[in-house]
Design a protein around this motif. Structure first.
Motif, short mmCIF file in Angstrom:
data_model
loop_
_atom_site.label_atom_id
_atom_site.label_comp_id
_atom_site.label_asym_id
_atom_site.label_seq_id
_atom_site.Cartn_x
_atom_site.Cartn_y
_atom_site.Cartn_z
N ARG A 12 17.11 49.35 71.90
CA ARG A 12 16.12 50.10 72.69
C ARG A 12 15.70 51.36 71.94
O ARG A 12 16.54 52.14 71.47
N GLU A 13 14.40 51.58 71.85
CA GLU A 13 13.83 52.79 71.27
C GLU A 13 12.76 53.33 72.22
O GLU A 13 11.99 52.55 72.78
N THR A 14 12.73 54.62 72.40
CA THR A 14 11.73 55.24 73.27
C THR A 14 10.98 56.32 72.51
O THR A 14 11.34 56.67 71.38
N ALA A 15 9.94 56.85 73.13
CA ALA A 15 9.19 57.95 72.54
C ALA A 15 10.12 59.12 72.26
O ALA A 15 11.00 59.44 73.07
N LYS A 16 9.94 59.75 71.13
CA LYS A 16 10.78 60.89 70.75
C LYS A 16 10.24 62.17 71.41
O LYS A 16 9.03 62.35 71.55
N SER A 17 11.15 63.04 71.82
CA SER A 17 10.77 64.31 72.44
C SER A 17 10.86 65.45 71.43
O SER A 17 11.79 65.48 70.61
N VAL A 18 9.91 66.35 71.50
CA VAL A 18 9.99 67.57 70.70
C VAL A 18 11.21 68.36 71.16
O VAL A 18 11.55 68.37 72.35
N GLU A 19 11.90 69.00 70.24
CA GLU A 19 13.10 69.76 70.59
C GLU A 19 12.79 70.83 71.63
O GLU A 19 11.73 71.47 71.58
N PRO A 20 13.72 71.04 72.60
CA PRO A 20 13.45 71.96 73.71
C PRO A 20 12.98 73.35 73.30
O PRO A 20 12.01 73.87 73.86
N LYS A 21 13.62 73.97 72.32
CA LYS A 21 13.24 75.34 71.95
C LYS A 21 11.87 75.40 71.30
O LYS A 21 11.24 76.46 71.27
N GLU A 22 11.39 74.29 70.78
CA GLU A 22 10.05 74.24 70.20
C GLU A 22 9.01 73.97 71.27
O GLU A 22 7.95 74.61 71.30
N ARG A 23 9.29 73.05 72.17
CA ARG A 23 8.28 72.65 73.15
C ARG A 23 8.05 73.69 74.23
O ARG A 23 6.99 73.71 74.87
N ILE A 24 9.03 74.58 74.45
CA ILE A 24 8.83 75.60 75.51
C ILE A 24 7.86 76.70 75.07
O ILE A 24 7.51 77.58 75.86
#
Length: 497
Positions: A12-24
């Motif tokens: 299983r592979e899903t969409a990757k999330s931007v790291e929390p400290k970057e996306r905030i």
């Protein structure tokens, strides 16, 4: 079934999330989706099982298992695997008017009921859905389709949330003239202002609304039916009226000091932030800011989590989220077997960001507010919280959460956001049309029907069923459209699943 051994060969592979400290640092969507090749591999994992629970939408133990829209998941997974994107879109759009919304904000009931997930990791249904709809826009499959026949019948839809939009879309394609009335300045209901931009960027909504406008749906914004327009005038001008006004009446917290300045309902807070973001990129200052404040959010659901993420982006000093119920288990309990909805601990994007920024999970379980404290100017400056325990009510026999004596403690708070759910539709709307209400303050309808006690007036979505998921709203919008169409024409071929 394109690849019988796919679920054995691919992980299983899903969409990757931007790291929390970057996306905030912004309010943008923060997922990097799979490539076409990766998406096809994930679709190949679908087992095409004999009983596809993913599309069942049935109720088990009081919870929904599988998709209420009965999306044809195995069919379009196979079509994605073989690269037939146009037919995949046709099969997806047959049951779901708005996959661009559900592939972003739905909790993926389909995946929780996936047979593959019973033995290992479920198929990435939501990501595959996202791939289908975005490919459809890119290649023109989702372009406007103008109805060829017009019936001359007119329908008014009150509210432009997912149920109202679904009803409008279906009825317009049938050939009826549909006008949607929205009291806000933009179309979308809670999709527009109740869900933050980082979960659903608003140009995604506008893109679909522009398609619907091109197909003939008329949208009138800034019109508050029951205030700006009288119900009797709508009933005179339109053959049918559908109430899809949502369930925006918020549940309050009645505690000492509730009148302190600095206490807001969560949806009002989220609405102000999104509206200011869209109007001025937050430069107009017309929103409640958490900057430099100790923020307490009352409520552990999706709206509470959205408040966590928003407050962190605004620069909150600290964020605490209070949850009345006990912490769920990390893994399924024996009395919560598949394919029931898994009642397990979920750490959503807002909590992930809080952990990254503050070093700990913001949630405190089995806790509520006992008192709000204020300074001499009436401003909130702290709250007293109290622990809760489950106890049987001798009068009713039900288990209820009651205070633990002596467990009070005080924490700092300059901003409190109440995300304790909703109590039903706002009363002025129901009063305007004279429709009956249920004990749960939803608009009452006839058994097995969406028709109210008032002739030619129907109700659907959260107005009808109470606060619920986007997929349920879309389903009710489709079903009420079929019922209205049948009442107008004597028959209907509109699909509801």
């Amino acid at each position: 079934m394109g690849k019988p051994t796919g679920f054995l060969e691919y992980e299983r592979e899903t969409a990757k999330s931007v790291e929390p400290k970057e996306r905030i640092c912004n309010y943008n969507e923060f997922h990097t989706f799979l490539s076409e090749e990766e998406q096809r591999e994930q679709a190949a994992r679908c087992m095409a099982c004999g009983v596809p629970f993913c599309q069942s939408g049935m109720t088990l133990a009081g919870m929904t298992s599988g998709c209420p829209l009965h999306n044809l998941v195995p069919e379009w997974n196979d079509l994605v695997y073989t690269g037939n994107w146009e037919q995949a879109y046709n099969r997806l759009h047959k049951t779901n008017n708005f996959p661009e919304f559900t592939s972003r904000v739905c909790p993926a009931l389909c995946e929780k009921a996936c047979t593959c997930g019973h033995w290992g990791e479920s198929v990435t249904v939501r990501d595959n859905e996202h791939g289908i709809i975005e490919t459809a826009y890119e290649k023109g499959y989702a372009a406007p389709k103008i109805p060829r026949v017009h019936t001359g019948k007119k329908v008014a839809v009150i509210g432009s949330g997912p149920s109202g939009l679904a009803a409008a879309d279906q009825l317009n394609q049938r050939g009826h003239s549909v006008t949607v009335f929205e009291r806000e300045d933009r179309v979308g209901g809670l999709l527009m202002y109740g869900i933050p931009n980082m979960k659903l960027e608003k140009h995604i909504i506008d893109r679909k609304i522009n398609v619907m406008k091109a197909e003939g749906v008329v949208f009138k914004t800034g019109v508050n039916v029951g205030v700006d327009v009288k119900a009797k005038d709508l009933l005179k001008d339109f053959d049918r009226v559908i109430l899809c006004c949502g369930a925006k009446n918020p549940r309050d917290i009645k505690a000492v000091g509730r009148d302190a300045k600095g206490i807001y309902f969560a949806v009002d807070y989220l609405t102000q932030t999104t509206k200011s973001l869209l109007n001025s990129n937050l430069k107009d200052g017309k929103y409640v800011s958490a900057k430099g404040k100790n923020v307490v959010i009352i409520g552990g659901g999706d709206t509470g989590n959205d408040c966590v993420g928003t407050a962190i982006r605004q620069g909150a000093k600290s964020v605490t989220q209070l949850e009345m119920m006990p912490q769920p288990p990390v893994e399924r309990a024996a009395n919560n077997p598949w394919p029931e909805w898994p009642k397990v601990l979920k750490t959503d994007y807002g909590q992930e960001e809080a952990i990254a920024v503050f070093g700990h999970d913001p949630r405190i379980y089995q806790t509520t507010v006992k008192e709000f404290h204020k300074d001499k100017n009436g401003n909130l400056n702290g709250i007293t919280i109290v622990k809760l325990q489950s106890k049987k009510d001798e009068a009713t026999g039900r288990m209820t959460m009651v205070e633990v004596p002596g467990s009070e403690s005080k924490i700092a708070a300059e901003l409190v956001l109440i995300a304790a759910g909703f109590l039903g539709t706002e009363k002025y709307v129901s009063d305007a049309f004279g429709v009956s209400m249920t004990q749960r303050t939803n608009v009452a309808t006839k058994e097995g029907s969406y028709a109210t006690n008032v002739k030619n007036v129907y109700a659907a979505g959260d107005t009808h069923r109470g606060q619920s998921l986007v997929v349920w709203a879309i389903r009710e919008g489709r079903e009420v459209a079929r019922e209205v169409d049948e009442s107008l024409m004597g028959y209907s071929y509109l699909s509801i699943q």
